[in-house]
Design an enzyme around this catalytic site. Structure first.
Site, PDB file in Angstrom:
ATOM      1  N   HIS B 262      -8.374  -2.123   0.915  1.00 17.78           N
ATOM      2  CA  HIS B 262      -7.516  -1.433   1.885  1.00 17.78           C
ATOM      3  C   HIS B 262      -6.088  -2.013   1.839  1.00 17.78           C
ATOM      4  O   HIS B 262      -5.111  -1.271   1.664  1.00 17.78           O
ATOM      5  CB  HIS B 262      -8.123  -1.604   3.284  1.00 17.78           C
ATOM      6  CG  HIS B 262      -7.359  -0.937   4.381  1.00 17.78           C
ATOM      7  ND1 HIS B 262      -7.692   0.310   4.869  1.00 17.78           N
ATOM      8  CD2 HIS B 262      -6.281  -1.325   5.099  1.00 17.78           C
ATOM      9  CE1 HIS B 262      -6.859   0.647   5.833  1.00 17.78           C
ATOM     10  NE2 HIS B 262      -5.983  -0.328   5.994  1.00 17.78           N
ATOM     11  N   GLU B 263      -5.988  -3.325   1.983  1.00 16.70           N
ATOM     12  CA  GLU B 263      -4.655  -3.953   2.000  1.00 16.70           C
ATOM     13  C   GLU B 263      -3.971  -3.802   0.642  1.00 16.70           C
ATOM     14  O   GLU B 263      -2.743  -3.698   0.564  1.00 16.70           O
ATOM     15  CB  GLU B 263      -4.752  -5.422   2.401  1.00 16.70           C
ATOM     16  CG  GLU B 263      -5.365  -5.689   3.787  1.00 16.70           C
ATOM     17  CD  GLU B 263      -4.663  -4.975   4.929  1.00 16.70           C
ATOM     18  OE1 GLU B 263      -3.475  -4.635   4.786  1.00 16.70           O
ATOM     19  OE2 GLU B 263      -5.317  -4.731   5.972  1.00 16.70           O
TER      20      GLU B 263
END
Lengths: 496, 496
Positions: B262-263
């Site tokens: 995600h990051e």
């Protein structure tokens, strides 16, 4: 009611915030930053520095400084105002076009130095060095004109406010008369003393633990500081967040451990500056010589003392169980830690030979700045000075001679003397401390450094920049700075 | 020739340097900073923010902006100038006295939230919440007046430029009509599908290696970025130096791994913004919804796809050799990664139930800001909405109800919708991508993400802030943002 002064304090608080940012960014660059981000970091640092510079030199600051002089201020405020005026004078002494040109030349010369030093190629480096010297002469002239002091004095003053070439000539002459013989005798004695260095390897995990152990014993505040790894050890970070670094070598734990203790000395000075003045110039450390006096107090006066070794030997024995216990006996370890060997390289020098490396650099850079020495003649002069101080030869070996340090390639002239002035100040402070607290000997053997920390805090750290170095030494020790006590310390430790 | 515009660019370069500093300081605070240095860091960050604010709102910037409008500029410059004007309008919409008051109230409310949430004590927290709501209503009014748009729209616009309540009502209505039934059916199907989760423990060293492995496969640029540990995962750092964090739990590797992916989506957007505009507003990411669309593209469209799981299973098997090989079969792992379970907590929610958490928060904060809901009535409304969307009950359980998130206590209203808008945008982008590059399926199974990265780079990343979100989606996908494709994605994955 001191309205202009209050506005100046607010402005310097913003400068302190910029300085906080630049300090953490600088630390990050050496410890954490991914390699490819260097250009972007340089961009940011340059812009922040330009912004800070503009805030100091802008018209508003000038007007406020003029008005504040007329205001009613207490002693600390008055002294703080003096430092603000000094900061503005320093910042406006050089036209920004000149700063830019010198910065670019310094970057280029440093780059050329990194290239030509490994190849021992002085001839190829010389044009860049000549350019640096020409620019630093101009810088010294410009600063001289702005400050009304002699050119080389204006450079010295950047690193340690208030000291002059006359001061340094005088202090160093006192050293010079005794140093060569002291070095010869100390090396002879060291060579004649049998000592068995602990055999490696020394695991990095154990070294890290020992470094932290030493920092804890010396009461480094880990709640407001860190220990990390960097190629070049330094003390950095920001006020209230002081970060030191070291590097590890599995074949030698002493360099890292002593490096940690050295940087912890710098760090404790920073950690114990007066909190109520933290964001003002008066709350900062006074100069590089005083700063070095604190790191050398920790490293040389404490860390390499027989008392510290006695306290720390059990920790060393526990960390390195492969080493025979007899090696850690104090009678063996003191000569190991206090070995004296002349060598060509400053950063490898021991406590006794180190000042010789500084005396020769000082003489050369002073003459370079004052114009009585041509850059092309530096190798010959270097060799002559090496012969005089250390009886060593560097002809044809410029890589390990005049090309060994980054200072001159990067454009820093006037910095070298602060190393040995720091050692002199440390010795003079230690002499006063020991006379005032005769229990130090037993305290240190037990690992209790509260007394010495409190003494340094009261006499040096808590003063910030309230006194300049010469005043500070006189105030604390009751006498002006004088190489006699430094020589006495060296004689007692190395010839005693 | 565009003299005023050039001066503005120079000014925004300085702002970019301040932003670089604040970004690295923010990252450092969460990852490296010693705990006791927090006050000093807050001081520095507040001063730097004030300095940046002053540079945007000062008279000089105002005059330059007026002059630059008359100058001859190309399309990018013109758009950049528009964003500069927008930045100035945003920065000057609120009197600094109000900003200061709201900041203090937010700090206090967040502190009280940290105290009263664990005790499930809504009544004690309520006065601080009421204060926050009162202040955000004022903020919305002030911003509304400055911008000439509706109050809640002025808040939405802070997080995703150009979107309005009408837009969000419309997009969310499309979702709302189908979501409750979709959730019920997806959960039923998930519960009916046997799946054997890999048993722990999962060593942190192996998880770190896997996270890096996934980032490398997705072509995160480690030469201009880092992966570290922080309590709250985030993507931070600075332009050209993008740093993400995760946290590790030995009993669950999926959360950390999916968090890293995600990051890494956020990070790749930042790493691939147009370099030539790096220090200008037009070179920045467009808004939080678009940003979230990139992280959710990585996490949901790629990371939880059967194709990615197939590619990554051998790495998982090698990292956790204690797990029986049959567990890593794709038929087992897909239902593990795609499990659906209704729950009270947003941050633990799966892909299907997550939008329900956002729909309810959006409805509540919209009505709070617009004045049709009183802060005291939030728990009752929360419970009603939870019943409606998820069939769950929170009466008397405010800790896990309306007190669960930091956003409102800290004063952030208008932010929540961006999570689900991000998911909608990601689904619509993925639909276009897959139609344009039908080979994606085989590419991803082989671990080749070059095609999707190049597509995202060309369509989204390289555009910076050249287009606002609504324009961007229409330009890239050929149609306005529409929940239909998002619902189709959810149906295909969870009911298929």
């Amino acid at each position: 009611m001191a309205d202009a002064y209050q506005k100046l304090e607010a402005k310097f608080e913003e400068l302190a915030a910029l300085s906080h940012a630049m300090g953490i960014l600088g630390w990050d660059e050496q410890t954490m930053m991914p390699e490819g981000s260097g250009d972007e970091r340089n961009f940011a640092q340059a812009k922040l520095a330009a912004l800070a510079h503009r805030m100091v030199v802008d018209d508003e600051t000038g007007e406020l400084l003029e008005r504040a002089v007329e205001e009613r201020l207490d002693h600390w405020q008055r002294a703080n105002l003096g430092l603000m005026r000094r900061a503005r004078m320093q910042a406006s002494a050089l036209p920004s076009e000149f700063v830019e040109r010198q910065h670019r030349a310094g970057m280029k010369a440093e780059q050329m130095w990194r290239k030509h030093r490994p190849a021992n190629d002085w001839r190829s480096f010389l044009p860049y060095f000549e350019q640096n010297v020409a620019l630093v002469r101009q810088e010294a002239e410009l600063r001289s004109a702005a400050r009304g002091i002699a050119p080389y004095d204006a450079l010295l003053d950047l690193y340690e406010p208030g000291i002059t070439q006359t001061d340094v000539d005088d202090w160093f002459a006192g050293l010079a008369s005794e140093l060569p013989e002291l070095i010869m005798r100390a090396e002879e004695r060291s060579r004649a003393t049998p000592a068995q260095p602990p055999p490696g390897p020394f695991s990095i995990a154990a070294q890290q633990m020992l470094g932290r152990r030493a920092m804890e014993a010396l009461q480094f505040d880990f709640d407001r500081g860190r220990l990390d790894v960097a190629v070049h050890p330094f003390c950095g970070g920001a006020a209230g967040d002081v970060r030191i670094t070291t590097r590890y070598d599995e074949s030698d734990y002493v360099e890292s451990l002593m490096g940690v203790i050295h940087e912890a000395g710098h760090a404790q000075y920073e950690q114990n500056l007066p909190v109520q003045w933290r964001h003002q110039p008066i709350g900062a450390a006074v100069g590089m010589a005083v700063h070095e006096s604190q790191s050398l107090f920790f490293e040389m006066q404490i860390g390499r003392s027989a008392e510290f070794l006695e306290f720390f030997a059990p920790a060393l024995a526990a960390a390195f169980p492969h080493v025979d216990a007899s090696v850690w006996r104090i009678e063996n370890m003191v000569p190991v830690y206090q070995a004296v060997r002349r060598g060509l390289i400053r950063v490898n020098a021991d406590e006794v030979t180190y000042p010789a490396h500084i005396l020769l650099r000082y003489a050369i850079e002073r003459d370079l700045v004052n114009g009585s020495l041509a850059p092309a003649d530096v190798p010959e002069r270097w060799n002559a000075e090496m012969g005089k101080w250390l009886g060593l030869e560097t002809t044809g070996n410029d890589r390990n001679g005049c090309m060994q340090d980054v200072h001159w390639p990067s454009g820093a002239f006037g910095y070298f003397p602060t190393y040995t002035l720091g050692a002199m100040i440390a010795a003079q402070l230690a002499d006063s401390f020991k006379r005032e607290q005769p229990a130090w000997h037993d305290d240190w053997r037990r690992g209790d450094f509260t007394g010495v920390r409190e003494w340094l805090s009261g006499t040096v750290w808590s003063r910030g920049s309230r006194l300049q170095m010469k005043e500070l030494v006189a105030e604390v020790t009751g006498a002006p700075l004088d190489p006699t006590l430094y020589l006495a310390h060296l004689r007692a430790r190395y010839l005693g």
